[in-house]
Motif scaffolding. Structure first.
Motif, short mmCIF file in Angstrom:
data_model
loop_
_atom_site.label_atom_id
_atom_site.label_comp_id
_atom_site.label_asym_id
_atom_site.label_seq_id
_atom_site.Cartn_x
_atom_site.Cartn_y
_atom_site.Cartn_z
N GLN A 75 -10.82 8.63 -18.11
CA GLN A 75 -11.59 7.39 -18.29
C GLN A 75 -12.15 7.32 -19.71
OE1 GLN A 75 -14.68 6.80 -15.43
NE2 GLN A 75 -15.19 4.75 -16.20
N SER A 76 -12.62 8.44 -20.20
CA SER A 76 -13.16 8.49 -21.55
C SER A 76 -12.07 8.17 -22.58
CB SER A 76 -13.76 9.87 -21.82
OG SER A 76 -14.29 9.92 -23.11
N VAL A 77 -10.88 8.71 -22.38
CA VAL A 77 -9.76 8.45 -23.30
C VAL A 77 -9.40 6.97 -23.29
CG1 VAL A 77 -7.29 8.86 -23.65
CG2 VAL A 77 -8.82 10.79 -23.30
N VAL A 78 -9.31 6.38 -22.10
CA VAL A 78 -8.97 4.96 -22.00
C VAL A 78 -10.04 4.11 -22.67
CG1 VAL A 78 -8.66 3.05 -20.38
CG2 VAL A 78 -7.52 5.23 -19.97
N ASN A 79 -11.31 4.41 -22.42
CA ASN A 79 -12.39 3.63 -23.02
C ASN A 79 -12.41 3.76 -24.54
OD1 ASN A 79 -13.24 2.64 -20.56
ND2 ASN A 79 -14.79 4.23 -20.27
N ARG A 80 -12.19 4.97 -25.03
CA ARG A 80 -12.17 5.18 -26.47
C ARG A 80 -10.96 4.49 -27.11
NH1 ARG A 80 -15.97 9.09 -27.91
NH2 ARG A 80 -16.96 9.95 -26.05
N ALA A 81 -9.84 4.49 -26.42
CA ALA A 81 -8.66 3.79 -26.93
C ALA A 81 -8.94 2.29 -27.02
CB ALA A 81 -7.46 4.06 -26.04
N ARG A 82 -9.62 1.75 -26.02
CA ARG A 82 -10.00 0.33 -26.06
C ARG A 82 -10.90 0.05 -27.26
NH1 ARG A 82 -11.59 -0.20 -19.77
NH2 ARG A 82 -9.48 -0.43 -18.94
N SER A 83 -11.82 0.95 -27.52
CA SER A 83 -12.72 0.77 -28.67
C SER A 83 -11.93 0.76 -29.98
CB SER A 83 -13.77 1.88 -28.71
OG SER A 83 -14.64 1.76 -27.62
N LEU A 85 -8.81 -0.12 -30.36
CA LEU A 85 -8.06 -1.37 -30.44
C LEU A 85 -8.97 -2.55 -30.80
CD1 LEU A 85 -5.66 -0.88 -27.41
CD2 LEU A 85 -5.12 -0.67 -29.86
N ARG A 86 -10.18 -2.57 -30.25
CA ARG A 86 -11.14 -3.62 -30.60
C ARG A 86 -11.49 -3.53 -32.08
NH1 ARG A 86 -13.48 -2.52 -25.52
NH2 ARG A 86 -14.96 -1.10 -26.50
N HIS A 87 -11.73 -2.32 -32.55
CA HIS A 87 -12.07 -2.12 -33.96
C HIS A 87 -10.93 -2.60 -34.86
CE1 HIS A 87 -13.85 -0.36 -37.53
NE2 HIS A 87 -12.70 0.24 -37.77
N ARG A 88 -9.70 -2.25 -34.50
CA ARG A 88 -8.54 -2.70 -35.28
C ARG A 88 -8.48 -4.23 -35.33
NH1 ARG A 88 -3.56 0.93 -33.07
NH2 ARG A 88 -4.23 2.91 -33.96
N LYS A 93 -8.93 -9.09 -38.40
CA LYS A 93 -9.45 -10.46 -38.45
C LYS A 93 -10.20 -10.71 -39.76
CE LYS A 93 -12.54 -13.60 -35.97
NZ LYS A 93 -13.46 -13.72 -34.84
N HIS A 94 -10.92 -9.71 -40.22
CA HIS A 94 -11.75 -9.88 -41.41
C HIS A 94 -11.12 -9.27 -42.67
CE1 HIS A 94 -14.94 -11.61 -39.09
NE2 HIS A 94 -14.87 -10.61 -38.24
N ALA A 95 -9.89 -8.83 -42.58
CA ALA A 95 -9.22 -8.26 -43.75
C ALA A 95 -8.99 -9.37 -44.78
CB ALA A 95 -7.89 -7.64 -43.35
N PRO A 96 -9.16 -9.05 -46.04
CA PRO A 96 -8.93 -10.08 -47.06
C PRO A 96 -7.46 -10.47 -47.07
CG PRO A 96 -9.29 -7.94 -48.08
CD PRO A 96 -9.55 -7.78 -46.61
N LYS A 97 -7.24 -11.73 -47.31
CA LYS A 97 -5.87 -12.23 -47.38
C LYS A 97 -5.20 -11.63 -48.61
CE LYS A 97 -6.29 -15.67 -44.22
NZ LYS A 97 -7.04 -15.05 -43.20
#
Length: 176
Positions: A75-83, A85-88, A93-97
């Protein structure tokens, strides 16, 4: 995946070091495979699993049922993987063009030389030819609009434009 891994029972009397060592040796690779499938990056998957083991080590005393440590890790691995992916997603989204590719300095210099050659060739044309070409190709006017602006017929516009283009072509071919 991790479902094929043998279930490891953890002795209730073990301390955190012994338990994590036992779980690590038995389940590290399957957990990394699980994380790699989720985050699509092996190095990040290893980090996620390492962080899950570190967190479990720190929370070992608070774990209600030590025999469910493997479930906690998954469960910890899945939750951390989700984090991750959210961070990515936020970073992307905010990376400069990316800036468009700029032409080289040589390209700009050659373009400037070509423009200068065209302008010099235009200056050598008779007035009516120069006016017809400038109105047609720089002002983007139609033949009728050019005829009105110059006070001549459309046929004369065609004639002046054709003669001017021919003269420009010959002058520019000689210079290049």
């Amino acid at each position: 995946m991790v479902a094929d891994a043998p279930a490891t029972t953890v002795s209730v009397g073990w301390d955190a070091d012994q338990a994590v060592t036992q779980l690590y040796s038995a389940h590290y690779r399957p957990l990394v495979r699980l994380a790699a499938l989720l985050v699509r990056d092996f190095a990040t998957a290893e980090e996620v699993v390492q962080d899950a083991f570190v967190a479990m080590h720190g929370a070992w005393r608070r774990l209600r049922d030590p025999n469910k440590a493997l479930s906690y890790l998954r469960q910890s691995v899945v939750n951390r993987a989700r984090s991750v992916l959210r961070h990515r997603a936020v970073v992307e989204k905010h990376a400069p063009k990316a800036l468009p590719d700029a032409p080289s300095a040589e390209h700009g210099a050659l373009g400037e030389l070509e423009r200068a050659a065209v302008i010099e060739a235009l200056r050598k044309l008779p007035t009516r030819q120069r006016e017809a070409i400038v109105l047609r190709y720089y002002a983007d006017l139609s033949e009728a609009q050019i005829a009105d602006a110059m006070g001549i017929s459309r046929g004369a516009v065609k004639s002046h434009t054709a003669r001017g283009i021919a003269a420009l072509r010959s002058v520019l071919e000689r210079t290049t």
